[in-house]
Enzyme design. Structure first.
Site, PDB file in Angstrom:
ATOM      1  N   GLY A  78       0.827  -1.197   0.000  1.00 61.58           N
ATOM      2  CA  GLY A  78       0.000   0.000   0.000  1.00 61.58           C
ATOM      3  C   GLY A  78       0.870   1.259   0.000  1.00 61.58           C
ATOM      4  O   GLY A  78       1.519   1.561  -0.989  1.00 61.58           O
ATOM      5  N   TRP A 105       5.124  -1.524  -0.671  1.00 61.62           N
ATOM      6  CA  TRP A 105       5.254  -0.686   0.521  1.00 61.62           C
ATOM      7  C   TRP A 105       5.698  -1.520   1.718  1.00 61.62           C
ATOM      8  O   TRP A 105       6.426  -1.037   2.576  1.00 61.62           O
ATOM      9  CB  TRP A 105       3.942   0.026   0.823  1.00 61.62           C
ATOM     10  CG  TRP A 105       3.827   0.487   2.240  1.00 61.62           C
ATOM     11  CD1 TRP A 105       3.046  -0.053   3.227  1.00 61.62           C
ATOM     12  CD2 TRP A 105       4.544   1.573   2.865  1.00 61.62           C
ATOM     13  NE1 TRP A 105       3.225   0.619   4.411  1.00 61.62           N
ATOM     14  CE2 TRP A 105       4.136   1.623   4.219  1.00 61.62           C
ATOM     15  CE3 TRP A 105       5.489   2.485   2.411  1.00 61.62           C
ATOM     16  CZ2 TRP A 105       4.637   2.561   5.116  1.00 61.62           C
ATOM     17  CZ3 TRP A 105       5.990   3.429   3.311  1.00 61.62           C
ATOM     18  CH2 TRP A 105       5.566   3.461   4.638  1.00 61.62           C
ATOM     19  N   ASP A 138       7.541  -5.512 -13.647  1.00 58.50           N
ATOM     20  CA  ASP A 138       6.847  -4.733 -12.626  1.00 58.50           C
ATOM     21  C   ASP A 138       6.691  -3.291 -13.098  1.00 58.50           C
ATOM     22  O   ASP A 138       7.680  -2.599 -13.356  1.00 58.50           O
ATOM     23  CB  ASP A 138       7.656  -4.786 -11.324  1.00 58.50           C
ATOM     24  CG  ASP A 138       6.907  -4.251 -10.120  1.00 58.50           C
ATOM     25  OD1 ASP A 138       6.011  -3.415 -10.285  1.00 58.50           O
ATOM     26  OD2 ASP A 138       7.244  -4.671  -8.990  1.00 58.50           O
TER      27      ASP A 138
END
Length: 362
Positions: free
Chosen positions: A58, A134, A308
Site C-alpha cells: 500500500g 510498501w 513490474d
C-alpha cells in the site's frame, strides 16, 4: 482467432506448496489513543515456530489469509496484521474518514506499531521480516532502525518511495494527455497500460494534470457537503485503487478488479496512499539508500518481477548498489518473469523457496 490457448492470467493457481489454513488465533491491539487506533492481527502456523512478521503493501493494502501460504506451517509462526486505517484495524479511513483515521498515521507510527505488536505477542528475540511493495519499504525502515530485532529480510517488489518512483506510476504523460493522449512525452506505467491510464487520468480536469497526485489529494481532502461531492470522492478513490490493482498484474484480469474495485477498500487504500505520498512517506529523501549500511549484516533476500510497472526493477538495482557501497550483497536476488503482484506464479514459487531454504534461527 481461437483465444482459448492464449495465456489469460499470470496469477497463481496450483503453484502453492502449503494449503490455506485457519488462523490459530486473532485479536486487536490498541496502539494509540484519540483516536483509539487498534490493529487487527492473525497468527498462523506453529505457535512455537520461528516468528515471521508479514508487512502488507500500500500503504493501506491490508492483509488476507492467503498471504500465510508462503510459509511452512510446521516451521513458522506467521503474524499478519492490518496497518493503521485499513482492513479490519480501527478506525478505517473508509468508515471514520481521513480526518480521524489519518491522525498519527505515519511511517514512524507504523514502525512503532510493529514493536508494540511483537511485544504483545511475546516475540522477544529476532524475527524474519517479510514485506512486499510498501511492505518492503516498511521492512527496510524497521530494519534500519531496529537491526538487532531482524534475523532475515525477505523483500518482494522493492519500493524506495522516491519522487521519481511515484511520478513514474502516477504522473507519466498526464500533463500532455489532453492534446497527445498516446504520445510518449515522459516515462511511466501508462506505456504498457494505455486504456487503464485513460480511466485514471480522466478523473482529473486537464488544467490540474500537471500534478496528478496533488489533484487526487485535493479531491480526497475536500469536505463533502452533497451527494455529488461524495460521489466524486468515491469515483476518485476507485480510479486510484483500480489503476494500481490492474497494473500490478503482468497480465491484467479481464474485467474483475477484485478488492480494488470495492468502495470500502478503495476509500481507505487510495486516501492512505495519497496521504503518505504527499508527505514523502514521512522520511527524508533517499532515507533507505543513505542508511543501507545499517542492514549490511542482515541476510536480505530480494524477489522482483522483471515486468513490474508499479515498482520498476531499477528500484531493486538501486537498493543493491547502495548495499554494495557498504560491502554487502543480497543473500539472494531473484528476478521473476512476472509483474508486481505477490500472487503471480513465479513470484509465489520464488518466495516460498526462499522461506523453505532459510537456515534455522538459533
Amino acid at each position: 482467432m481461437d483465444l482459448s490457448k492464449l495465456q489469460s492470467t499470470s496469477t497463481v493457481e496450483d503453484e502453492w506448496t502449503y494449503p490455506l489454513a485457519a488462523a490459530n488465533r486473532t485479536g486487536w491491539l490498541q496502539v494509540d489513543q484519540d483516536p483509539d487506533h487498534r490493529l487487527y492481527w492473525e497468527e498462523y502456523g506453529n505457535p512455537a515456530g520461528e516468528p515471521v512478521m508479514f508487512l502488507h503493501g500500500g500503504p493501506g493494502g491490508a492483509c488476507a489469509p492467503l498471504m500465510s501460504r508462503f510459509f511452512d506451517p510446521a516451521r513458522y509462526r506467521v503474524i499478519l496484521f492490518d496497518q493503521r486505517g485499513c482492513g479490519k484495524s480501527e478506525p478505517t479511513v473508509a468508515a471514520a474518514g481521513p480526518d480521524v483515521a489519518l491522525i498519527r498515521n505515519t511511517t514512524d507510527d507504523l514502525v512503532d506499531d510493529i514493536r508494540r505488536l511483537r511485544d504483545a505477542l511475546g516475540i522477544a528475540g529476532k524475527m524474519h521480516v517479510f514485506g512486499g511493495s510498501w511492505g518492503s519499504t516498511l521492512a527496510l525502515i524497521y530494519a534500519i532502525r531496529h537491526p538487532d530485532e531482524v534475523a532475515t529480510l525477505i523483500l518482494r517488489g522493492i519500493f524506495l518511495g522516491e519522487r521519481e518512483d511515484l511520478l513514474y506510476m502516477y504522473q507519466g504523460n498526464a500533463a500532455t494527455y489532453a492534446d497527445q493522449p498516446y504520445a510518449l512525452t515522459a516515462p511511466g506505467s501508462y506505456v504498457t497500460y494505455p486504456d487503464e491510464w485513460k480511466a485514471f487520468v480522466e478523473v482529473i480536469d486537464p488544467a490540474d494534470r500537471g500534478d496528478m497526485m496533488a489533484a487526487y489529494k485535493a479531491i480526497f481532502d475536500m469536505i463533502p457537503h452533497t451527494d455529488a461531492d461524495r460521489a466524486r470522492q468515491l469515483r476518485a478513490a476507485l480510479a486510484w485503487s483500480v489503476w494500481e490493482g490492474t497494473i500490478s498484474n503482468m497480465i491484467p484480469k479481464d474485467s474483475d478488479p477484485g478488492k480494488f474495485g470495492e468502495a470500502a477498500f478503495a476509500l481507505s487504500f487510495a486516501q492512505i496512499e495519497a496521504h503518505f505520498f504527499a508527505n514523502e512517506l514521512f522520511v527524508p529523501p533517499a532515507y533507505i539508500v543513505d542508511n543501507a549500511g545499517r542492514i549490511a549484516t542482515i541476510p536480505t533476500h530480494i524477489v522482483h518481477g522483471r515486468f513490474d510497472q508499479v515498482c520498476p526493477l531499477t528500484q531493486a538495482s538501486r537498493l543493491i548498489a547502495a548495499m554494495a557501497t557498504h560491502g554487502a550483497t543480497p543473500a539472494s536476488y531473484t528476478i521473476t518473469n512476472a509483474g508486481h503482484s505477490a500472487m503471480e506464479a513465479q513470484t509465489v514459487l520464488a518466495l516460498t523457496a526462499i522461506m523453505d531454504g532459510l537456515p534455522p534461527l538459533d
